[in-house]
Design an enzyme around this catalytic site. Structure first.
Site, PDB file in Angstrom:
ATOM      1  N   LYS A   1      41.035  49.328  46.841  1.00  0.00           N
ATOM      2  CA  LYS A   1      41.129  48.003  47.133  1.00  0.00           C
ATOM      3  C   LYS A   1      42.286  47.372  48.111  1.00  0.00           C
ATOM      4  O   LYS A   1      43.261  47.885  47.780  1.00  0.00           O
ATOM      5  CB  LYS A   1      41.079  47.023  45.769  1.00  0.00           C
ATOM      6  CG  LYS A   1      41.107  45.490  45.913  1.00  0.00           C
ATOM      7  CD  LYS A   1      40.710  44.783  44.750  1.00  0.00           C
ATOM      8  CE  LYS A   1      41.930  44.654  43.914  1.00  0.00           C
ATOM      9  NZ  LYS A   1      43.234  43.927  44.325  1.00  0.00           N
TER      10      LYS A   1
ATOM     11  N   GLU B   1      39.830  35.701  44.001  1.00  0.00           N
ATOM     12  CA  GLU B   1      40.955  35.212  43.290  1.00  0.00           C
ATOM     13  C   GLU B   1      41.304  33.608  43.450  1.00  0.00           C
ATOM     14  O   GLU B   1      41.609  33.200  44.579  1.00  0.00           O
ATOM     15  CB  GLU B   1      42.251  36.148  43.040  1.00  0.00           C
ATOM     16  CG  GLU B   1      43.179  35.649  42.301  1.00  0.00           C
ATOM     17  CD  GLU B   1      44.311  36.913  42.318  1.00  0.00           C
ATOM     18  OE1 GLU B   1      44.220  37.781  42.516  1.00  0.00           O
ATOM     19  OE2 GLU B   1      45.259  36.499  41.261  1.00  0.00           O
TER      20      GLU B   1
HETATM   21  O1  KIV Z   1      46.354  43.712  41.034  1.00  0.00           O
HETATM   22  C1  KIV Z   1      45.542  43.273  40.257  1.00  0.00           C
HETATM   23  O2  KIV Z   1      45.647  43.396  38.948  1.00  0.00           O
HETATM   24  C2  KIV Z   1      44.766  42.405  40.927  1.00  0.00           C
HETATM   25  C3  KIV Z   1      43.826  41.429  40.242  1.00  0.00           C
HETATM   26  C4  KIV Z   1      44.490  40.269  39.766  1.00  0.00           C
HETATM   27  C5  KIV Z   1      42.487  41.340  40.738  1.00  0.00           C
HETATM   28  O3  KIV Z   1      44.400  42.446  42.012  1.00  0.00           O
END
Ligand code: KIV
Length: 290
Positions: free
Chosen positions: A128, A197
């Site tokens: 991600k 988010e």
């Molecule tokens: O780092 C994380 O936990 C996240 C979430 C808040 C989506 O990116």
């Protein structure tokens, strides 16, 4: 040679593990996708056994595991270390691992190399990264290596210094339009999912309807295709920050403190360890060594 039935049975076995395809199918069937963060073997195993669809090894580990005030200082080594532990604990969940700050923004080449490390060394199923239009070249290049990419738009915590704090995003016309464009752009670049988010619920619902890939909301209402929470937030274990969207599903922080206090009390009182926690030795052996 395998017959069709045997092949189907084997395929059935494979789909026990969640994949990009099963998650896509969940969006089609309006079966909400569940995601929680995890950063270690034991927690990942518990969350996996509870039946979660996907686990996020978030760079939030910088705050909730390492005690930094934001995610900026998290390194590739931190992410690989925690991701590999989670992968050992989670057998069925689809594991998404965050690319830390400056592991992909610097160049497309860096992004591909670091995404590869999270897959090879961190045993992630997808990576991600945060951002919209500006990271589309990175998303294209990583997906071209057959590495699934989850995008992250709205409040992107790695940009906390540019945003001037952790703030709700997309509230005015210009910024709402920009978020819709960013969501469409990351999908077109090849992202397999997108985290949204801290965005107003109606806007996140609209974006979810516009996309064919699943959206995962956090502080973005229930119109997204799935939800994610940081597990320490949902278990009331982390008190440095209390986001409005983080419902407490259990008072685990209080339960932990009580258990720790009971251990301290019983150890001081010498009621722990009791005989049932103790190993015996015969008098004969003891007498022989005195
Ligand atoms: O780092 C994380 O936990 C996240 C979430 C808040 C989506 O990116």
């Amino acid at each position: 040679m395998l017959g069709t039935k045997q092949i189907l049975e084997r395929e059935d076995l494979y789909i026990m593990k969640h994949t990009v395809l099963t998650l896509q199918e969940q969006k089609k069937n309006n079966d909400k996708i569940t995601m929680l963060t995890a950063y270690d073997y034991t927690t990942a195993k518990l969350i996996d056994e509870a039946g979660i669809d996907t686990i996020l090894v978030g760079d939030s580990l910088g705050m909730v595991m390492l005690g930094y005030e934001d995610t900026i200082s998290v390194t590739m080594e931190d992410m690989i270390h925690h991701s590999a532990a989670v992968a050992r604990g989670a057998k069925n969940a689809f594991i998404v691992t965050d690319m830390p700050f400056m592991s992909y923004q610097t160049s497309v080449h860096d992004a591909v190399v670091n995404a590869g490390r999270l897959m090879k060394e961190g045993r992630a199923n997808a990576v991600k990264l945060e951002g919209g239009l500006s990271v589309c070249p990175q998303i294209k290049a990583i997906t071209a290596c057959d590495i699934p990419v989850v995008a992250h738009i709205g409040l992107t915590p790695q940009s906390v210094n540019a945003f001037g704090g952790f703030k709700v995003q997309g509230k005015d016309i210009e910024n709402a339009k920009r978020l819709v464009e960013e969501a469409k752009a990351v999908e077109a670049a090849g992202a397999c999912m997108v985290v949204i988010e801290c965005v107003p619920a109606k806007l996140a619902t609209y974006i979810s309807e516009q996309l064919s890939i699943p959206t995962i909301g956090i502080g973005a209402g229930n119109g997204c295709d799935g939800q994610v929470l940081v597990y320490q937030d949902m278990l009331a274990m982390y008190s440095d920050m209390a986001p409005k969207f983080a419902k407490h599903f259990g008072q685990v922080g209080t339960a932990m403190k009580e258990a720790f206090a009971n251990y301290i009390k019983e150890t001081k009182a010498q009621t722990f360890p009791a005989p049932e926690h103790t190993f015996a030795i015969s008098d004969e052996v003891m007498n022989a060594i005195k």
